[in-house]
Write an enzyme that holds these catalytic residues in place. Structure first.
Site, short mmCIF file in Angstrom:
data_model
loop_
_atom_site.label_atom_id
_atom_site.label_comp_id
_atom_site.label_asym_id
_atom_site.label_seq_id
_atom_site.Cartn_x
_atom_site.Cartn_y
_atom_site.Cartn_z
N GLU A 270 -41.47 79.23 -60.87
CA GLU A 270 -42.09 78.87 -59.59
C GLU A 270 -41.13 79.05 -58.43
O GLU A 270 -40.85 78.09 -57.70
CB GLU A 270 -42.52 77.40 -59.62
CG GLU A 270 -43.53 77.06 -60.66
CD GLU A 270 -43.64 75.54 -60.88
OE1 GLU A 270 -42.95 74.76 -60.20
OE2 GLU A 270 -44.42 75.16 -61.76
N GLY A 272 -39.74 79.86 -54.76
CA GLY A 272 -40.33 79.87 -53.42
C GLY A 272 -39.33 80.44 -52.44
O GLY A 272 -39.45 81.55 -51.94
N ARG A 273 -38.27 79.66 -52.22
CA ARG A 273 -37.25 80.05 -51.24
C ARG A 273 -36.73 81.46 -51.48
O ARG A 273 -36.60 82.26 -50.54
CB ARG A 273 -36.08 79.07 -51.35
CG ARG A 273 -35.00 79.28 -50.32
CD ARG A 273 -33.75 78.47 -50.67
NE ARG A 273 -34.03 77.13 -51.10
CZ ARG A 273 -34.11 76.06 -50.31
NH1 ARG A 273 -33.89 76.19 -49.03
NH2 ARG A 273 -34.37 74.86 -50.81
N CYS A 343 -36.65 64.88 -28.24
CA CYS A 343 -36.00 63.65 -27.79
C CYS A 343 -35.33 62.91 -28.95
O CYS A 343 -35.74 61.81 -29.32
CB CYS A 343 -37.06 62.79 -27.12
SG CYS A 343 -36.38 61.40 -26.28
N GLU A 344 -34.36 63.55 -29.56
CA GLU A 344 -33.60 62.96 -30.67
C GLU A 344 -32.19 63.54 -30.62
O GLU A 344 -32.03 64.76 -30.48
CB GLU A 344 -34.19 63.37 -32.04
CG GLU A 344 -35.59 62.96 -32.29
CD GLU A 344 -35.73 61.73 -33.18
OE1 GLU A 344 -34.71 61.26 -33.71
OE2 GLU A 344 -36.86 61.27 -33.32
#
Ligand code: LLP
Length: 415
Positions: A270, A272-273, A343-344
């Site tokens: 499986e 993905g990346r 805003c973090e």
């Protein structure tokens, strides 16, 4: 020395400035040739065995990219009804979708079964649930082989400290519950974690898993999971995950196991990346350059809503700077943090990087953004999710997902 994206001819017949002018910023851009190359690599992992690779669409569920994966003959794994739904829209037939469920409701389980999709259950309690819903049914069970791996503790999905899979010591219980509901365990699956460059833990987990598989008489397939890494430090010459020795070692292990166990099953993985990370980059316009108490910042529109990975896992993504459509490679350099517009304080794409001296109007190109990029994006701060563009094999740019509009922010309200 040219930039990495230039060397790869990543943007085909267009260039970064044209793309941002035409489609806006921030913008995910994918390269079809790189995507197909990676898909073919995974499809060929086990040429001497019955084998299919399931594209793990949590990494990227753009419909066009799914259609390409379908064309390349990959199967798919899904983690939610939404992923099953989208896979079917992309043309995947039910028998090529695998639902790796985790703590799902009865409705979700029903949905997958009604769609005719093979389900894997992840706990004894969900095995009971499956039994109640579909007595006599066929399913797969996710085992936790006791070995995990990954780039961050948040992405290790097997071993002693994770919610995933059924522990080996509970295998007798699996048989008991299966007997109670007359269930046929036709598959076993595992996934040990995400982003490893050394394949040894994966092989060790496969070895454990094969050992446990001998306890199951009705097996038709074994799914070893994904997790193969991407070189995120490619500008520092990090090498790619070396498939060849891995393929050889796994081939030996499986050949031996087939002989000793007398079983002949379909093998699955499986990834993905490995399939989509390198085939995608994220472009963002530089709107401000500033210095705060000795620290320099390149202020872009790549907020953490667009690319969560650095904020969530301290992940590294290489960054290139483009000006007027060309990479800036020569000239003076400085140390900057590339930040977004959210805003973090943690809204940092790349911290303390050595970059060419950067100006307002430049474009930051974030590499290896094709996996867990758009798929993990959000509307935080009521920011809009970006558009996605594909550079086709003939070098043309095609819009494959439109940018959200302000109206999209209201689509779930009854006003
Ligand atoms: N199969 C299962 C059951 C999974 O849970 C995953 C990923 C995969 C396959 C695909 O793994 P891959 O080949 O892509 O490593 N958001 C994190 C990664 C989370 C992985 C979750 N499961 C990141 O951005 O690094």
């Amino acid at each position: 020395m040219d930039s990495y994206t230039k060397q790869m001819h990543f943007f085909g017949n267009t260039n970064v400035e044209e793309l941002v002018s035409k489609y806006g910023s921030p913008l995910f851009v994918y390269n079809e040739d790189i995507l197909r190359r990676q898909m073919r690599r995974v499809a060929g992992i086990l040429p001497n065995h019955r084998f299919t690779a399931n594209f793990s669409i949590k990494t990227n569920s753009n419909l066009t990219i799914l259609k390409i994966a379908n064309e390349e003959g990959l199967n798919a794994d899904a983690m939610s009804p939404g992923e099953i739904f989208v896979l079917k829209k992309a043309g995947f037939p039910s028998d090529r979708i695998f639902y790796v469920s985790n703590n799902v409701s009865e409705e979700e389980m029903h949905y997958a079964l009604d769609e005719g999709v093979m389900v894997s259950v992840d706990s004894l309690s969900q095995l009971e649930m499956f039994g109640r819903i579909a007595p006599g049914g066929r399913l797969s069970v996710r085992l936790n082989p006791g070995v995990g791996a990954g780039h961050h503790e948040k992405v290790v999905t097997a071993g002693k400290k994770t919610k995933f899979g059924i522990a080996a010591q509970d295998i007798p219980m699996i048989h008991e519950i299966a007997k109670k509901y007359d269930l046929h365990i036709v598959g076993l699956n595992q996934h040990i974690g995400s982003l490893f460059m050394d394949f040894q833990p994966y092989l060790d987990a496969c070895r454990n898993f094969l050992h446990y598989a001998e306890d199951f008489d009705e097996l038709e397939f074994l799914d070893f999971g994904g997790g193969f890494g991407t070189p995120y430090h490619k500008l520092a010459d990090e090498q790619e995950f070396n498939l060849e020795p891995f393929k050889a070692a796994l081939d030996d292990l499986l050949t031996e196991w087939k002989k000793t166990s007398g079983k002949d099953v379909l093998f699955k993985m499986e990834p993905g990346r490995y399939i989509v990370a390198e085939g995608g980059v994220l472009l963002g316009r530089v709107h401000a350059v500033k210095e705060n108490y000795g620290h320099k910042y390149v202020g872009t529109d790549i907020g953490m809503n667009v690319l969560m990975r650095p904020e969530l896992y301290d992940s590294w993504h290489d960054v290139e700077i483009y000006r007027d459509g060309s990479p800036v490679v020569d000239g003076p350099r400085d140390t900057y943090s590339v930040v977004g517009n959210i805003c973090e304080s943690g809204d940092i794409v790349a911290k303390d990087r050595d970059l060419p001296v950067t100006k307002e109007g430049d474009v930051a190109v974030v590499l290896d953004a094709g996996a867990y990029g758009f798929s993990m994006s959000s509307n935080y701060n009521n920011r809009l999710r970006p558009a996605e563009v594909l550079i086709t094999s003939s070098g043309e740019d095609v819009l494959i997902r439109r940018r959200e509009t302000l109206e999209d922010l209201l689509r779930c309200f009854d006003i």
